[in-house]
Design a protein around this motif. Structure first.
Motif, mmCIF file in Angstrom:
data_model
loop_
_atom_site.group_PDB
_atom_site.id
_atom_site.type_symbol
_atom_site.label_atom_id
_atom_site.label_comp_id
_atom_site.label_asym_id
_atom_site.label_seq_id
_atom_site.Cartn_x
_atom_site.Cartn_y
_atom_site.Cartn_z
ATOM 1 N N LEU A 1 38.030 35.264 35.659
ATOM 2 C CA LEU A 1 38.495 34.909 36.996
ATOM 3 C C LEU A 1 39.944 34.452 36.898
ATOM 4 C CD1 LEU A 1 37.946 34.366 40.023
ATOM 5 C CD2 LEU A 1 37.028 32.140 39.361
ATOM 6 N N THR A 2 40.805 35.056 37.681
ATOM 7 C CA THR A 2 42.228 34.724 37.644
ATOM 8 C C THR A 2 42.527 33.519 38.522
ATOM 9 O OG1 THR A 2 42.770 37.041 37.295
ATOM 10 C CG2 THR A 2 44.553 35.620 38.054
ATOM 11 N N ALA A 3 43.203 32.550 37.932
ATOM 12 C CA ALA A 3 43.658 31.371 38.687
ATOM 13 C C ALA A 3 45.177 31.350 38.652
ATOM 14 C CB ALA A 3 43.101 30.099 38.082
ATOM 15 N N PRO B 1 44.447 24.362 39.783
ATOM 16 C CA PRO B 1 44.519 25.811 39.960
ATOM 17 C C PRO B 1 43.994 26.228 41.325
ATOM 18 C CG PRO B 1 42.680 25.248 38.546
ATOM 19 C CD PRO B 1 43.417 23.967 38.827
ATOM 20 N N ILE B 2 44.520 27.342 41.802
ATOM 21 C CA ILE B 2 43.990 27.940 43.024
ATOM 22 C C ILE B 2 43.543 29.354 42.679
ATOM 23 C CG2 ILE B 2 45.311 26.551 44.658
ATOM 24 C CD1 ILE B 2 47.202 28.963 44.987
ATOM 25 N N ILE B 3 42.548 29.822 43.401
ATOM 26 C CA ILE B 3 42.006 31.151 43.192
ATOM 27 C C ILE B 3 42.165 31.922 44.488
ATOM 28 C CG2 ILE B 3 39.951 32.500 42.620
ATOM 29 C CD1 ILE B 3 39.903 28.909 41.666
ATOM 30 N N PHE B 4 42.846 33.064 44.411
ATOM 31 C CA PHE B 4 42.998 33.900 45.596
ATOM 32 C C PHE B 4 41.649 34.493 45.981
ATOM 33 C CE2 PHE B 4 47.735 35.181 44.905
ATOM 34 C CZ PHE B 4 48.135 33.924 45.300
ATOM 35 N N ARG B 5 41.448 34.634 47.270
ATOM 36 C CA ARG B 5 40.209 35.190 47.802
ATOM 37 C C ARG B 5 39.882 36.538 47.167
ATOM 38 N NH1 ARG B 5 40.739 37.767 52.652
ATOM 39 N NH2 ARG B 5 38.880 38.926 53.010
ATOM 40 N N ASP B 6 40.874 37.416 47.059
ATOM 41 C CA ASP B 6 40.635 38.744 46.488
ATOM 42 C C ASP B 6 40.204 38.663 45.026
ATOM 43 O OD1 ASP B 6 41.277 39.872 48.925
ATOM 44 O OD2 ASP B 6 43.298 40.470 48.325
ATOM 45 N N ASP C 1 31.848 23.822 36.931
ATOM 46 C CA ASP C 1 31.911 24.204 35.525
ATOM 47 C C ASP C 1 31.827 25.727 35.367
ATOM 48 O OD1 ASP C 1 32.033 23.396 32.733
ATOM 49 O OD2 ASP C 1 29.938 24.047 32.606
ATOM 50 N N THR C 2 31.011 26.384 36.166
ATOM 51 C CA THR C 2 30.902 27.842 36.121
ATOM 52 C C THR C 2 32.237 28.489 36.468
ATOM 53 O OG1 THR C 2 28.541 27.816 36.617
ATOM 54 C CG2 THR C 2 29.730 29.852 37.144
ATOM 55 N N ILE C 3 32.896 27.972 37.493
ATOM 56 C CA ILE C 3 34.197 28.507 37.898
ATOM 57 C C ILE C 3 35.234 28.253 36.801
ATOM 58 C CG2 ILE C 3 36.068 28.360 39.603
ATOM 59 C CD1 ILE C 3 33.482 29.639 40.708
ATOM 60 N N THR C 4 35.246 27.041 36.255
ATOM 61 C CA THR C 4 36.199 26.695 35.203
ATOM 62 C C THR C 4 35.998 27.569 33.965
ATOM 63 O OG1 THR C 4 36.351 24.435 36.019
ATOM 64 C CG2 THR C 4 37.062 24.817 33.751
ATOM 65 N N LYS C 5 34.749 27.802 33.577
ATOM 66 C CA LYS C 5 34.466 28.666 32.424
ATOM 67 C C LYS C 5 34.927 30.098 32.685
ATOM 68 C CE LYS C 5 30.602 26.106 30.437
ATOM 69 N NZ LYS C 5 29.155 26.089 30.171
ATOM 70 N N ALA C 6 34.750 30.582 33.903
ATOM 71 C CA ALA C 6 35.202 31.930 34.249
ATOM 72 C C ALA C 6 36.722 32.030 34.163
ATOM 73 C CB ALA C 6 34.706 32.309 35.645
ATOM 74 N N ILE C 7 37.414 30.984 34.582
ATOM 75 C CA ILE C 7 38.876 30.957 34.473
ATOM 76 C C ILE C 7 39.283 30.918 33.006
ATOM 77 C CG2 ILE C 7 40.945 29.562 34.922
ATOM 78 C CD1 ILE C 7 39.523 28.694 37.581
ATOM 79 N N ALA D 1 38.552 36.138 43.689
ATOM 80 C CA ALA D 1 37.182 35.619 43.710
ATOM 81 C C ALA D 1 36.197 36.735 44.035
ATOM 82 C CB ALA D 1 37.053 34.488 44.726
ATOM 83 N N ILE D 2 36.539 37.581 44.988
ATOM 84 C CA ILE D 2 35.665 38.696 45.359
ATOM 85 C C ILE D 2 35.515 39.657 44.185
ATOM 86 C CG2 ILE D 2 35.482 40.753 46.837
ATOM 87 C CD1 ILE D 2 36.756 38.977 49.080
ATOM 88 N N GLU D 3 36.608 39.949 43.510
ATOM 89 C CA GLU D 3 36.560 40.853 42.354
ATOM 90 C C GLU D 3 35.683 40.269 41.247
ATOM 91 O OE1 GLU D 3 37.184 44.418 40.602
ATOM 92 O OE2 GLU D 3 37.817 43.838 42.608
ATOM 93 N N TRP D 4 35.814 38.972 40.991
ATOM 94 C CA TRP D 4 34.986 38.302 39.984
ATOM 95 C C TRP D 4 33.505 38.409 40.352
ATOM 96 C CZ3 TRP D 4 32.483 33.349 40.702
ATOM 97 C CH2 TRP D 4 31.862 32.854 39.554
ATOM 98 N N LEU D 5 33.198 38.150 41.611
ATOM 99 C CA LEU D 5 31.808 38.232 42.063
ATOM 100 C C LEU D 5 31.254 39.650 41.919
ATOM 101 C CD1 LEU D 5 32.080 35.994 45.232
ATOM 102 C CD2 LEU D 5 30.679 35.513 43.209
#
Length: 77
Positions: A37-39, A49-54, A26-32, A56-60
């Motif tokens: 967070l870009t999906a 949806p897929i999330i690129f590693r880069d 749910d946290t990931i979905t809300k960020a998208i 995810a790192i930028e979001w973190l």
């Protein structure tokens, strides 16, 4: 001796990213949904949806570094 190259994952599903960074799906979905967070949606249906590693790192890196203040609820009686 195994000399095969090791391939790093460069994209994650919502569930895999959630497990990797120890947060809920749910946290990931809300960020998208909020645009934080870009999906990407590799299928026409757009159901997985897929999330690129880069991304995810930028979001973190952009997550708050301080704990949010508690919300005030209700009026004092």
């Amino acid at each position: 001796m195994n000399t095969a190259p090791v391939l790093e994952k460069f994209s994650y599903s919502v569930a895999n990213l959630a497990a990797l960074v120890d947060v809920s799906k749910d946290t990931i979905t809300k960020a998208i949904d909020s645009g934080a967070l870009t999906a990407r949606y590799p299928t026409a249906a757009g159901r997985k949806p897929i999330i690129f590693r880069d991304d995810a790192i930028e979001w973190l890196k952009n997550l708050p570094t301080e704990k949010p203040a508690p919300e005030k609820t209700g009026a004092a009686a």
